[in-house]
Scaffold this motif. Structure first.
Motif, PDB file in Angstrom:
ATOM      1  N   PHE A  95       1.100  -1.098   0.069  1.00 23.86           N
ATOM      2  CA  PHE A  95      -0.042  -0.073  -0.240  1.00 23.86           C
ATOM      3  C   PHE A  95       0.669   1.417  -0.008  1.00 23.86           C
ATOM      4  CE2 PHE A  95      -3.285  -2.981   2.379  1.00 23.86           C
ATOM      5  CZ  PHE A  95      -3.735  -2.851   1.389  1.00 23.86           C
ATOM      6  N   GLY A  96       2.469   1.159   0.185  1.00 25.60           N
ATOM      7  CA  GLY A  96       2.826   2.158  -0.177  1.00 25.60           C
ATOM      8  C   GLY A  96       2.858   3.064   1.774  1.00 25.60           C
ATOM      9  N   ILE A  97       2.419   1.903   2.274  1.00 23.07           N
ATOM     10  CA  ILE A  97       2.262   2.709   3.393  1.00 23.07           C
ATOM     11  C   ILE A  97       3.700   2.524   4.645  1.00 23.07           C
ATOM     12  CG2 ILE A  97       1.184   2.977   6.288  1.00 23.07           C
ATOM     13  CD1 ILE A  97      -1.117   1.799   4.237  1.00 23.07           C
ATOM     14  N   LEU A 153      -8.043  -0.348  10.577  1.00 28.64           N
ATOM     15  CA  LEU A 153      -9.275  -0.856   9.513  1.00 28.64           C
ATOM     16  C   LEU A 153      -8.736  -2.176   8.374  1.00 28.64           C
ATOM     17  CD1 LEU A 153     -11.750  -0.031   7.289  1.00 28.64           C
ATOM     18  CD2 LEU A 153     -10.173   0.543   5.519  1.00 28.64           C
ATOM     19  N   ILE A 154      -8.242  -3.183   7.734  1.00 28.38           N
ATOM     20  CA  ILE A 154      -7.454  -4.778   7.467  1.00 28.38           C
ATOM     21  C   ILE A 154      -8.513  -5.478   9.153  1.00 28.38           C
ATOM     22  CG2 ILE A 154      -6.201  -6.439   7.063  1.00 28.38           C
ATOM     23  CD1 ILE A 154      -4.212  -4.040   6.450  1.00 28.38           C
ATOM     24  N   PRO A 207     -13.111   2.106  12.688  1.00 21.67           N
ATOM     25  CA  PRO A 207     -11.662   2.172  11.822  1.00 21.67           C
ATOM     26  C   PRO A 207     -11.807   3.309  11.412  1.00 21.67           C
ATOM     27  CG  PRO A 207     -13.009   0.706  12.057  1.00 21.67           C
ATOM     28  CD  PRO A 207     -13.189   0.737  13.396  1.00 21.67           C
ATOM     29  N   ASP A 208     -10.628   3.921  10.304  1.00 25.03           N
ATOM     30  CA  ASP A 208     -11.442   4.973   8.927  1.00 25.03           C
ATOM     31  C   ASP A 208     -11.713   4.055   7.939  1.00 25.03           C
ATOM     32  OD1 ASP A 208     -11.115   6.919   7.935  1.00 25.03           O
ATOM     33  OD2 ASP A 208      -8.966   8.340   8.091  1.00 25.03           O
ATOM     34  N   PHE A 209     -12.547   4.043   7.424  1.00 23.46           N
ATOM     35  CA  PHE A 209     -12.722   3.845   6.135  1.00 23.46           C
ATOM     36  C   PHE A 209     -12.397   4.513   4.910  1.00 23.46           C
ATOM     37  CE2 PHE A 209     -15.882   1.889   8.860  1.00 23.46           C
ATOM     38  CZ  PHE A 209     -15.991   0.630   9.074  1.00 23.46           C
ATOM     39  N   SER A 210     -11.152   4.905   5.280  1.00 26.07           N
ATOM     40  CA  SER A 210     -10.980   6.302   4.209  1.00 26.07           C
ATOM     41  C   SER A 210      -9.944   6.263   3.632  1.00 26.07           C
ATOM     42  CB  SER A 210     -11.529   7.772   4.586  1.00 26.07           C
ATOM     43  OG  SER A 210     -10.239   8.326   5.268  1.00 26.07           O
ATOM     44  N   VAL A 211      -8.588   5.570   4.337  1.00 27.12           N
ATOM     45  CA  VAL A 211      -7.360   5.670   4.224  1.00 27.12           C
ATOM     46  C   VAL A 211      -7.132   4.725   3.593  1.00 27.12           C
ATOM     47  CG1 VAL A 211      -7.097   3.618   6.325  1.00 27.12           C
ATOM     48  CG2 VAL A 211      -4.750   5.457   5.639  1.00 27.12           C
ATOM     49  N   VAL A 212      -7.348   3.293   3.069  1.00 29.58           N
ATOM     50  CA  VAL A 212      -6.995   2.637   2.291  1.00 29.58           C
ATOM     51  C   VAL A 212      -7.925   2.400   1.491  1.00 29.58           C
ATOM     52  CG1 VAL A 212      -6.324   0.733   1.943  1.00 29.58           C
ATOM     53  CG2 VAL A 212      -5.082   1.749   3.899  1.00 29.58           C
ATOM     54  N   PRO A 213      -8.057   1.615  -0.340  1.00 28.15           N
ATOM     55  CA  PRO A 213      -8.972   1.960  -0.761  1.00 28.15           C
ATOM     56  C   PRO A 213     -10.060   0.368  -0.416  1.00 28.15           C
ATOM     57  CG  PRO A 213      -7.233   2.526  -2.475  1.00 28.15           C
ATOM     58  CD  PRO A 213      -6.754   2.753  -1.207  1.00 28.15           C
ATOM     59  N   LEU A 214     -11.420   0.302   0.184  1.00 32.18           N
ATOM     60  CA  LEU A 214     -11.564  -0.715   0.203  1.00 32.18           C
ATOM     61  C   LEU A 214     -10.993  -2.223  -0.556  1.00 32.18           C
ATOM     62  CD1 LEU A 214     -15.166   0.573   1.842  1.00 32.18           C
ATOM     63  CD2 LEU A 214     -12.583   0.235   2.905  1.00 32.18           C
ATOM     64  N   LYS A 215     -11.336  -1.636  -1.814  1.00 34.37           N
ATOM     65  CA  LYS A 215     -11.003  -3.003  -2.704  1.00 34.37           C
ATOM     66  C   LYS A 215      -9.936  -3.433  -1.906  1.00 34.37           C
ATOM     67  CE  LYS A 215      -9.084  -0.596  -6.868  1.00 34.37           C
ATOM     68  NZ  LYS A 215      -9.136  -0.936  -8.347  1.00 34.37           N
ATOM     69  N   ASP A 216      -8.961  -2.705  -2.004  1.00 37.78           N
ATOM     70  CA  ASP A 216      -7.822  -3.757  -1.495  1.00 37.78           C
ATOM     71  C   ASP A 216      -7.520  -4.103  -0.299  1.00 37.78           C
ATOM     72  OD1 ASP A 216      -6.447  -2.732  -4.044  1.00 37.78           O
ATOM     73  OD2 ASP A 216      -5.622  -0.810  -2.913  1.00 37.78           O
TER      74      ASP A 216
END
Length: 707
Positions: free
Chosen positions: A88-90, A103-104, A240-249
């Motif tokens: 994810f580049g995090i 979130l995961i 969790p914050d649902f906007s930090v990573v694309p949900l499909k990923d």
């Protein structure tokens, strides 16, 4: 779906409380370095690992049906999440990681709940003991190899065997002697104490001694590492914050993590359950996984997994129920509130030795040795699962083991146990001809026992065996299918080919001794006409009788076979064969056969042959079957009268006379069935009265005349 709450603690025995409390405290202490280390691998601060050892472990303890398995932050899910962050580049430990990982974890909990609704726990039933043993041993060995560098003064390893060995080699190059001496000494003490005083909580004593040593001695200047200090306080609750990573990923990554948790934890739980003689509810365990991960998500932690190392520790110190899990969670809560300073005094080599000691006790190399002695194939399956986990990771190791298991099963069932049957003179039971020279074949008959389900991989064995056994004087082939529980479409087609081939040679074909459901399977596969034609018979004896071969059976070579007289009076079959053959379709099939027989007899001879009608399409029909046949025939009385021109009363009397003969035969030869016959006669009369009242009245009048 019913859910049991705190099931392992119902009817709790007070004598176990000390063992559970001690085991719980030890599990808490061991969880400190494990949880902190794996949390960092997952990209979170070390403190988050401790958060995962509070509420998730308590929730799991309350929902689990396993009395000993422990939940916690563990290697496989942490490694998967850590690698996902990189994709994810995090950056590990960043603010983005602090929001992305929970979130995961949240979606892992959702996937596990979906698996619970799907009852995915049944999948474990298809995994054999060698696969489970190889899997557990592979996980234990992997974690031991991860921990060994910490004994040498280094850091924990990650990855599979090549990466672990590479990391170990690097650590050996910069080994810290005091750390090695301390760790190895602790490991020796634990190993010896486990043998001479297994009930003594040596791990607690060693941790206390290590903390005291750190407090009074300059262990830091010696290069001996201690755990990092952490802040006081319980975790904060937040969605969790649902906007930090694309949900499909997130959905894709969380699915793979959920599958790992499902497979690894269920396999490990079942392994411990089998070893210690109790049962678990696989599906409720999945619900416990889901709830545990949901709480981990809400408290900012990474995905939680079943922990073999913590469970092995609990087993070593004789924890009996999930009270130890609750104690571990509450102890960790107390530690976070007022004892975090203690954590900084714990020497890493001592804690590592405790973990390695517990894992070494959980390996199952002794199973591999046993398998090597009794089944090299199953030993290979064990080795495949073990090496698969070591070299390819958890899921791939399980997949390799499952593939090997199914391959071995197919190979085994493609070479089933089978034999040809005969009779010992003077006896009535069929036995394997190879048992001895006193067993002889029935003259002109091949009787073949096949002890496996019939399917595409083994039906050719049956076909070749029978074809190779045929002789010039063979009149019939009888298959003893008592060991056949199912049949697939390939086998069904081959049976038809075999039956037609035998028919062309004038050889009769029978399938006998099988369960009634096999007849239903044959109908569904389109070969039900074999049943209707009488090729499926309840017993070998009935098949021989259908050919006109009665006891004592003539044996090959003219061997005398004078049976013991007492055996002749025993019933060939104590259940209705027609009902056995056609199951729920019995009445429909009787009706169908009577209608067809009426049409055929009229076509062949120009008039109805009542005698043939009364004896049915199946020769040597069992008495209770004959009674039901006559009952259905009575329903066609008017039709038979119209077609044949015979007198109605005469026909009714003939039917009742035949029924009287059936009853007299039962009373003479099988008196134990006579009462059942009368009871059943009343039921059949009620059916006839309901369907054809006018025929019923006539039959009752004629019955009085016959009697």
């Amino acid at each position: 779906m019913s859910v049991t709450f705190a099931g392992t603690m119902r009817g709790y025995e007070k004598k176990n409380i000390i063992k559970d409390v001690i085991a719980g405290i030890i599990i808490m202490a061991v969880s400190i370095p494990i949880s902190m280390g794996y949390a960092q691998i997952a990209g979170l601060p070390a403190i988050c690992g401790l958060y995962g050892s509070v509420f998730p472990i308590i929730a799991f303890a309350l929902l689990s049906t396993s009395p000993q398995f422990v939940f916690g932050v563990d290697a496989a899910p942490a490694a998967l999440v850590g690698s996902a962050l990189i994709s994810f580049g995090i950056e590990s430990g960043s603010k983005e990681a602090l929001t992305a990982v929970p979130l995961i974890t949240f979606f892992v909990a959702l996937w596990l709940f979906v698996f619970y609704l799907m009852k995915a726990g049944k999948l474990v039933n298809y995994i054999s003991a060698p696969v489970m043993g190889g899997f557990i041993t592979g996980i234990c060995t992997t974690i031991i190899l991860m921990q060994v560098p910490k004994l040498l003064g280094g850091t924990s390893g990650t990855g599979e065997l090549p990466e672990l060995l590479s990391h170990l080699a690097e650590t050996i190059g910069s080994i810290n002697i005091p750390s090695l001496i301390l760790g190895v000494s602790a490991l020796i003490i634990l190993t010896v104490s486990k043998k001479i005083m297994p009930k003594f909580p040596m791990a607690v004593l060693l941790m206390a001694a290590g903390a005291v040593m750190t407090y009074f001695l300059p262990v830091g200047s010696w290069g001996i590492k201690t755990l990092d200090k952490v802040e006081k306080g319980l975790p904060k609750w937040a969605l969790p914050d649902f906007s930090v990573v694309p949900l499909k990923d997130v959905i894709t990554v969380s699915l793979s993590v959920a599958v790992v948790i499902l497979a690894e934890t269920l396999l490990a739980e079942n392994n411990f359950a089998q070893k210690n003689g109790y049962k678990i509810d696989d599906n409720q365990e999945i619900l416990a996984f889901s709830v545990g991960n949901l709480l981990a998500s809400l408290t900012g932690c990474c995905p939680i997994n079943g922990s073999v190392s913590r469970t092995a520790m609990g087993e070593q110190y004789q924890g009996k129920t999930q009270l130890m899990g609750i104690v571990a969670g509450i102890s960790m809560m107390a530690l976070l509130l007022c004892g975090t300073g203690f954590i900084g005094y714990l020497p890493v080599p001592v804690l590592t030795a405790i973990v390695i000691s517990a894992l070494a006790g959980a390996t199952e190399f002794e199973l591999a040795v046993r398998l090597w002695k009794v089944s090299r194939t199953e030993c290979l399956i064990f080795a495949g699962a073990f090496m698969g986990v070591l070299f390819l990771g958890t899921i791939n190791g399980v997949l390799i083991g499952i593939i090997l298991s199914f391959s071995e099963m197919i190979i085994r069932t493609s070479k089933p146990a089978r034999c040809f049957l005969g009779i010992q003179p003077g006896h009535r039971h069929f036995r394997d001809i190879e048992e001895g020279r006193q067993i002889h074949e029935v003259k002109g008959v091949v009787i073949y026992r096949f002890s496996s389900n019939l399917f595409f991989a083994n039906v050719s064995v049956l076909q070749k065996d029978i074809e190779n056994s045929l002789k010039a004087d063979t009149k019939a082939v009888i298959i003893d299918a008592s060991g056949v529980g199912s049949i697939d479409i390939t086998a069904a087609d081959r049976l038809v080919i075999l039956q037609k081939s035998l028919e062309e040679k004038g050889i009769r074909f029978y399938i006998t001794e099988h369960i009634a459901d096999l007849n239903e399977q044959m109908r569904k596969l389109g070969i039900g006409y074999l049943v209707e034609a009488g090729c499926a018979r309840r017993t070998i004896h009935i098949a021989l009788k259908d050919m006109g071969i009665n006891r004592p059976y003539p044996l090959e070579g003219g061997v005398d076979n004078e049976e013991i007289s007492g055996s002749r009076k025993r019933a060939d079959n104590r259940v209705q064969e027609f009902v056995w053959a056609f199951g729920k379709h019995t009445e429909e099939e009787i009706e169908k056969q009577i209608v067809n027989q009426i049409k055929q007899l009229k076509k062949d001879v120009g008039e109805i042959d009542v005698e043939k009608l009364m004896h049915g399409a199946w020769t040597h029909m069992e008495e209770l079957d004959q009674d039901e046949w006559l009952e259905h025939l009575e329903e066609h009385l008017k039709e038979i009268v119209n077609i044949s021109g015979k007198d109605e009363k005469t026909l009714a009397i003939k039917l009742e006379e035949h029924r009287k003969e059936v009853y007299e035969h039962i009373s003479e030869h099988h008196p134990e069935l006579a009462k059942r016959f009368k009871e059943r006669r009343h039921i059949l009369d009620e059916h006839l009265k309901e369907r054809r009242p006018e025929v019923y009245e006539l039959v009752v009048r004629m019955r009085d005349k016959v009697q």
